[in-house]
Design a protein around this motif. Structure first.
Motif, PDB file in Angstrom:
ATOM      1  N   ASP A 165      -0.322   6.613  -9.675  1.00  0.00           N
ATOM      2  CA  ASP A 165      -1.273   6.766  -8.570  1.00  0.00           C
ATOM      3  C   ASP A 165      -2.437   5.815  -8.793  1.00  0.00           C
ATOM      4  O   ASP A 165      -3.406   6.150  -9.478  1.00  0.00           O
ATOM      5  N   ARG A 211       0.573  -2.278   7.841  1.00  0.00           N
ATOM      6  CA  ARG A 211       1.391  -1.519   6.888  1.00  0.00           C
ATOM      7  C   ARG A 211       2.124  -2.428   5.911  1.00  0.00           C
ATOM      8  O   ARG A 211       2.237  -2.124   4.736  1.00  0.00           O
ATOM      9  N   PRO A 226      -6.300   9.659  -0.888  1.00  0.00           N
ATOM     10  CA  PRO A 226      -5.467   8.814  -0.024  1.00  0.00           C
ATOM     11  C   PRO A 226      -4.396   8.063  -0.799  1.00  0.00           C
ATOM     12  O   PRO A 226      -4.389   8.014  -2.024  1.00  0.00           O
ATOM     13  N   ARG A 227      -3.508   7.446  -0.028  1.00  0.00           N
ATOM     14  CA  ARG A 227      -2.526   6.511  -0.571  1.00  0.00           C
ATOM     15  C   ARG A 227      -3.121   5.119  -0.485  1.00  0.00           C
ATOM     16  O   ARG A 227      -3.568   4.675   0.571  1.00  0.00           O
ATOM     17  N   ILE A 228      -3.137   4.415  -1.612  1.00  0.00           N
ATOM     18  CA  ILE A 228      -3.826   3.138  -1.687  1.00  0.00           C
ATOM     19  C   ILE A 228      -3.043   2.052  -0.973  1.00  0.00           C
ATOM     20  O   ILE A 228      -1.821   2.084  -0.886  1.00  0.00           O
ATOM     21  N   LEU A 236      -6.964   3.055   3.441  1.00  0.00           N
ATOM     22  CA  LEU A 236      -6.699   4.329   2.778  1.00  0.00           C
ATOM     23  C   LEU A 236      -6.012   5.283   3.753  1.00  0.00           C
ATOM     24  O   LEU A 236      -6.655   5.916   4.592  1.00  0.00           O
ATOM     25  N   ARG A 237      -4.700   5.377   3.640  1.00  0.00           N
ATOM     26  CA  ARG A 237      -3.915   6.214   4.549  1.00  0.00           C
ATOM     27  C   ARG A 237      -3.613   7.561   3.908  1.00  0.00           C
ATOM     28  O   ARG A 237      -3.453   7.652   2.684  1.00  0.00           O
ATOM     29  N   ARG A 267      -1.400  10.676   2.572  1.00  0.00           N
ATOM     30  CA  ARG A 267      -0.104  10.642   1.885  1.00  0.00           C
ATOM     31  C   ARG A 267       1.009  11.266   2.719  1.00  0.00           C
ATOM     32  O   ARG A 267       2.186  10.994   2.482  1.00  0.00           O
ATOM     33  N   THR A 268       0.638  12.129   3.648  1.00  0.00           N
ATOM     34  CA  THR A 268       1.630  12.761   4.511  1.00  0.00           C
ATOM     35  C   THR A 268       1.158  12.664   5.956  1.00  0.00           C
ATOM     36  O   THR A 268      -0.018  12.378   6.228  1.00  0.00           O
TER      37      THR A 268
END
Length: 458
Positions: free
Chosen positions: A28, A183, A433-435, A439-440, A442-443
């Motif tokens: 992560d 993306r 967040p997902r890097i 910063l999106r 995760r779900t």
């Protein structure tokens, strides 16, 4: 002014070599950076990232030195800018003469006076986009929050960017292509030191999306290059500068700035608003206070710009939202001259990473840093705060020129939705967040939208 090397004691930055951090970065990356941030507590640190060893500067004093005090020394260049340079070239996101020229052309668009002229157009676009959240028959819908926020933001920004000079067909080509770029660029952003000849996931999708955007944008520029007509939108201003007598500006320059403004106006706003729904779900007392303010001011009306000055809590919520999930989470810079930072010598060519996400979560700077508390931004609580404790739009000469547009747009979208619906999360969303380039979550942020009785839908 540069900090004289002999003015402070010289020391060595705390180092986090790759062999100590690689397992955490693999599992992560953002959580690993947060752990390093907590351990350093504002001290300058050096990260071992294999082929790159950047400094991480999170203390407000160091941030101010990079973004303002020595902004001419710390430039937007180096390995961490490669993915963006490929996409946006000689635009407002460039450096030196390219940046100065683009800023001089675009600055008049973003004066408070001109933004105020655009807000009626924005309000109309926002209300019409929110209309489509109503299911056939007038009921609410269950939606995936991120693509729905993206749709609303994109339909609004297209109006501000292009006015009436873009057709629905062209808009429908441009919006999904840019979403694909946002993306697919993530791996290049995370691994900027990997040579372009080595393929990474997303490269093929990135090239295909850029091809669609280039075809669409160059067709538009060709159509209006010599006769941009009237309008306060960004496209008209850029084409007007291109067509001016004696101008040496190119079609590519117009394209680069359109892409830069599209990027800074859409993906970032979309992600910030997407994070709002988990935060309201986890803090019902904030949600109730927000609903009450909007109900009392807007009621069953459609949101208008003149509502905003009577919605101070909406403004506070957006500011606190940007503290926890800033629109740009990392600002890389490269030193061009020797200096010192916190007593640590910085050499030309050294990369320095500035992160609003990490500075905004420093326990030595913010009380209860992980708590969502919009009252941090009451006027009496803002006074006395370090100027660079909070910098979601950067700072100094390169501060985002579209920040006022973002604030107006975000507040009107939030208000329009909550004057019509009560959203509820289908399931909890992890707060980390997902890097990536942004910063999106995760779900998926699945939202059930319950319509308010009497809410105006048209």
């Amino acid at each position: 002014m540069p900090v004289p090397a002999d003015s402070v004691p010289v020391k060595k930055a705390k180092s986090f070599p790759l062999y100590r951090t690689v397992a955490g970065f693999v599992r992560d990356p953002l959580l690993q950076l947060q752990r390093i941030n907590e351990s350093a507590d504002g001290e300058l640190v050096r990260l071992g990232l294999g082929a790159s060893r950047p400094y991480l500067a999170t203390h407000p004093d160091h941030v101010q030195q990079v973004l303002r005090g020595e902004s001419e020394n710390f430039v937007r260049d180096g390995v961490f800018w490669r993915p963006l340079n490929r996409l946006m070239g000689a635009s407002i996101l460039a450096e030196g003469d390219d940046w100065e020229l683009s800023k001089r052309v675009l600055q008049p668009v973003f004066t408070t006076r001109n933004v105020n002229r655009l807000t009626d157009l924005m309000a109309t676009a926002i209300n019409e986009a929110v209309d489509r959240l109503v299911a056939p028959g007038g009921g609410g819908r269950t939606v995936d929050g991120l693509p729905e926020m993206s749709r609303i933001v994109n339909e609004t920004v297209i109006k501000v960017l292009f006015g009436d000079k873009i057709s629905p067909v062209e808009s429908d080509r441009l919006i999904p292509a840019f979403d694909q770029v946002a993306r697919s660029i993530a791996f290049r952003f995370l691994l900027p030191f990997v040579p372009r000849l080595i393929p990474l996931p997303g490269d093929r999708a990135f090239r295909a999306a850029v091809k669609i955007m280039d075809e669409t944008l160059f067709e538009l520029v060709d159509r209006y290059r010599n006769d941009p007509g009237d309008g306060d939108d960004i496209f008209t201003v850029l084409c007007g500068a291109r067509a001016a007598a004696g101008s040496e500006l190119t079609d590519t320059w117009v394209r680069d700035n359109l892409l830069a403004m599209f990027a800074t106006s859409t993906e970032t706003t979309t992600l910030a608003l997407t994070w709002l729904w988990p935060l309201l779900n986890d803090h019902p007392h904030v949600a109730t206070r927000l609903y009450d303010e909007i109900d009392g001011v807007v009621g069953t009306e459609r949101v208008r710009p003149d509502h905003l000055h009577r919605l101070p809590y909406v403004h506070q919520v957006v500011q606190e939202l940007l503290r926890l999930y800033p629109v740009g989470w990392m600002f890389p810079r490269m030193a061009t001259k020797p200096t010192t930072m916190g007593g640590v010598p910085i050499k030309p060519g050294d990369a320095v990473l500035i992160s609003p996400f990490l500075t905004h979560r420093l326990a030595s700077v913010w009380d209860r840093p992980l708590e969502f508390d919009p009252d941090r931004f009451l006027p009496e609580n803002v006074r006395g705060r370090h100027r660079y404790a909070y910098f979601p739009f950067g700072g100094g000469p390169h501060q985002c020129i579209g920040r006022h547009v973002f604030n107006v747009e975000a507040q009107m979208i939030l208000t329009s939705i909550l004057s019509r619906f009560r959203p509820a999360l289908a399931r909890p969303i992890p707060p980390m967040p997902r890097i990536g380039a942004t910063l999106r979550p995760r779900t998926n942020v699945e939202l059930a939208l319950a319509p308010l009785t009497g809410a105006r839908a048209s």
